[in-house]
Scaffold this active site. Structure first.
Site, PDB file in Angstrom:
ATOM      1  N   ASP A 320      74.227  71.417 -26.174  1.00  0.00           N
ATOM      2  CA  ASP A 320      75.524  71.782 -26.717  1.00  0.00           C
ATOM      3  C   ASP A 320      75.459  73.207 -27.255  1.00  0.00           C
ATOM      4  O   ASP A 320      74.503  73.587 -27.946  1.00  0.00           O
ATOM      5  CB  ASP A 320      75.875  70.812 -27.847  1.00  0.00           C
ATOM      6  CG  ASP A 320      77.240  71.076 -28.437  1.00  0.00           C
ATOM      7  OD1 ASP A 320      78.228  70.947 -27.698  1.00  0.00           O
ATOM      8  OD2 ASP A 320      77.307  71.423 -29.630  1.00  0.00           O
ATOM      9  N   GLU A 349      75.873  74.592 -22.347  1.00  0.00           N
ATOM     10  CA  GLU A 349      77.049  75.431 -22.460  1.00  0.00           C
ATOM     11  C   GLU A 349      76.592  76.866 -22.714  1.00  0.00           C
ATOM     12  O   GLU A 349      75.967  77.140 -23.742  1.00  0.00           O
ATOM     13  CB  GLU A 349      77.929  74.963 -23.620  1.00  0.00           C
ATOM     14  CG  GLU A 349      78.561  73.596 -23.406  1.00  0.00           C
ATOM     15  CD  GLU A 349      79.428  73.199 -24.583  1.00  0.00           C
ATOM     16  OE1 GLU A 349      80.633  73.039 -24.405  1.00  0.00           O
ATOM     17  OE2 GLU A 349      78.875  73.055 -25.694  1.00  0.00           O
TER      18      GLU A 349
END
Length: 636
Positions: A320, A349
């Protein structure tokens, strides 16, 4: 706060000497039947408290830990402590430590258990499904509660880890064809009260509390520490037996808060970044950001990842807000994981949610992906070209007929590599290729963190009717599943799910987030198309070459009208049995003629139907592609 020099250099050298050892610095509880050894890294002498239960008011024993090195403390307690609980207190409040392996309800106290007793029968024989290249993956992102909570799922363990071990769930996933499950945060997070599971509660789980213990609300009994551990392993074991890998969503970039976090209570201010003026930096958008570049945080991330691999047999990690972490730490993680099994896939990400207190050239962002050794990143270039920008739900992309999106889609189809036919000046975000290999690009059109695809189509195309919505939905996923990257789909898209238009449903109720399994009966053509396309990809290596030079050699873009993209995978690409494969994406509302090399072709996908055996044959130098649909054909 000073640290020994070995924290800067020595233990990093030790990494490479014993790469497969999961825990070195953070092995805080070592249980044996005759004694338990407790350890903690802290600048302040900790008090260890032993409790008979997770809810006991008074400690059964209170022990002042002894120094065992600079910032290192230890205590040995004789006797069999199995079934008891413990906390550490350095003067900032009690907590279960930095690296609890088992916890009581709500994760406030760590549990003393024999981890070997949590292994399901046959766990030693559990094997990771084989995978030659990350591009062989088809990743299915799901939230435990979304997937199985609705009665229409007919799964016994709705919202639990065990739902994914049930034959109905396994059979469904195999029929769909996916071979990797990306599970949203499944570690112990803070936002769900595990003592009140009879009251509906919902959260995605991006609010870490204990990073190395499964979340209790997804177990059948959060009060018994061993249950969540055993049931998580049973889930992994069942998926592995079905040939499905398990990818864990990890959230090392921030904690639920600062004041009450285990990091802050054990070692104040060490694990967080601060700005030049002394404020806590907030690159996560959640009030804080961790400092991956600091030796202890770097080591913590390394040990945590390896612990999940070794204790829980995890097959991959999605980071994340990976753009909050530094490049060096991410490369060290990739290096150590490869020493265990190079097929374990790592991606994330490639951005942050705010400005970080570390220079941009040191961060693991999408722009720096070529500096990341075998680590993937999500391709928002392709995503937003297909459906419209993240910043504006009502603005469309290629699917809505917006002009000049073709080059960005081509860039995604090629795997975000350098390709001689792609004009980077026309790509929407990236003006330079950002991968070394297609395996570093995750192709997708939707994920949990946004509108799902049907909602986005409704928002960006006012008045869209159901038949058009279905056509565009299938067209979008054709681009994703025929690209050279690693394809990724959000669970329920194959059921034509919606979230009632909610963009950020992280704490929305089940009525918004649940999957309605009755949609499989209502829209069978959608599931059949997804499944057919996935199986077509897996049967044909031309769609997943995984090597940049091979892609440049065998992937050729064909001239085509505006609002279309056409390409050929030529000369038995990737060793494929089909000599030439042509894929044409037509987002316009009228049929479009596309010139192709003259020959006899077998059409395998057309007008929302996929058949590897072939739908029809034709001899032509020009093919007409139906409105808002894809056509796939081949010849030998």
């Amino acid at each position: 706060m000073k640290l020994k020099n070995f924290l800067l250099t020595g233990f990093l050298t030790a990494f490479t000497q014993q790469m497969t050892v999961a825990q070195k610095m953070f092995n805080e509880m070592q249980y044996a039947a005759d004694k338990t050894v407790f350890s903690l890294i802290s600048p302040t002498a900790p008090t260890l408290r032993i409790y008979k239960s997770a809810s006991a008011t008074d400690a059964a024993r209170t022990i002042t830990m002894e120094r065992s090195g600079e910032d290192k403390w230890q205590a040995t307690v004789d006797g069999d402590l199995s079934g008891m609980f413990y906390t550490f207190d350095t003067g900032n409040g009690e907590c279960p430590g930095l690296f609890a392996k088992a916890v009581g309800v709500n994760g406030n106290r760590a549990a003393i258990i024999n981890m070997g007793s949590t292994d399901p029968e046959g766990w030693d024989a559990d094997k990771r499904p084989c995978m030659e290249s990350p591009t062989d993956l088809v990743i299915y992102e799901l939230h435990h509660r979304d997937f199985s909570i609705d009665p229409s799922s007919k799964l016994k363990h709705g919202g639990k880890f065990l739902a994914l071990s049930e034959p109905r769930a396994i059979d469904y996933l195999r029929k769909l064809g996916v071979n990797a499950i990306h599970i949203l945060p499944s570690f112990d997070f803070a936002s769900i009260d595990e003592t009140k599971l009879s009251v509906p509660q919902y959260n995605w789980g991006y609010d870490p509390k204990n990073y190395n213990v499964p979340e209790g609300s997804y177990s059948t009994d959060p009060f018994r520490p061993e249950v969540r551990i055993r049931e998580f392993k049973q889930m992994v074991q069942a998926l592995h037996k079905a040939g499905i890998r398990v990818i864990l969503d990890v959230v090392y970039n921030h904690t639920f808060d600062i004041k009450n976090s285990n990091f802050q209570r054990v070692y104040p201010d060490y694990f967080y970044r601060k700005t030049a003026d002394g404020r806590y930096s907030d690159g996560s958008g959640c009030g804080n950001e961790t400092a991956s570049e600091k030796p202890l945080m770097r080591q913590y991330m390394l040990e945590s990842v390896k612990y999940w691999i070794q204790e829980y047999h995890i097959d991959g990690f999605r980071f994340d807000l990976m753009g909050v972490h530094d490049i060096e730490t991410m490369n060290l993680i990739r290096h150590e994981v490869a020493a265990i099994d190079p097929s374990i896939y790592i991606y994330g990400e490639g951005w942050s949610a705010g400005q970080c207190a570390l220079p941009a050239d040191r961060l693991a962002t999408k722009a720096n992906t070529r500096l990341l050794d075998g680590i993937g990143a999500f391709c928002d270039d392709m995503r937003d070209a297909l459906r419209g920008p993240f910043s504006d739900d009502h603005k469309g992309g290629f699917l809505a007929g917006m002009p000049d999106m073709e080059e960005s889609i081509k860039f995604g189809i090629a795997g975000a590599i350098s390709h001689p036919q792609i004009n980077m000046a026309k790509v929407n975000y990236s003006k330079a290729p950002w991968t070394n290999s297609p395996s570093q690009m995750v192709s997708y059109v939707s994920c949990h963190d946004d509108m799902c695809l049907t909602d986005r189509l409704r928002a960006s195309i006012p008045g869209i009717q159901e038949d058009e919505l279905i056509r565009l939905d299938l067209l979008a996923q054709t681009a994703v599943l025929t690209s050279q990257g690693v394809p990724f789909i959000l669970s329920g898209e194959e059921m034509l799910r919606d979230k009632k238009g909610v963009h950020n449903s992280y704490n929305s109720p089940d009525a918004i987030n649940h999957l309605d399994w009755d949609n499989l009966t209502k829209y069978p053509m959608v599931f059949n198309y997804y499944s057919g396309l996935i199986h077509l990809r897996q049967a044909h290596p031309a769609f997943r070459m995984g090597n940049a030079d091979e892609v440049r050699k065998h992937l050729e873009f064909l001239p085509s009208p505006k609002n279309t993209v056409a390409f050929r995978l030529k000369d038995n690409a990737g060793g494929d049995a089909w000599r030439n494969i042509i894929v044409i994406l037509n987002a316009s509302k009228t049929a479009q003629p596309v010139a192709v090399p003259k020959g006899k072709y077998t059409i395998v996908a057309e007008k929302g139907t996929v058949s590897a055996k072939g739908l029809r044959t034709l001899s032509t130098a020009t093919v007409s592609v139906a409105p808002q649909s894809a056509l796939i054909m081949y010849n030998n």
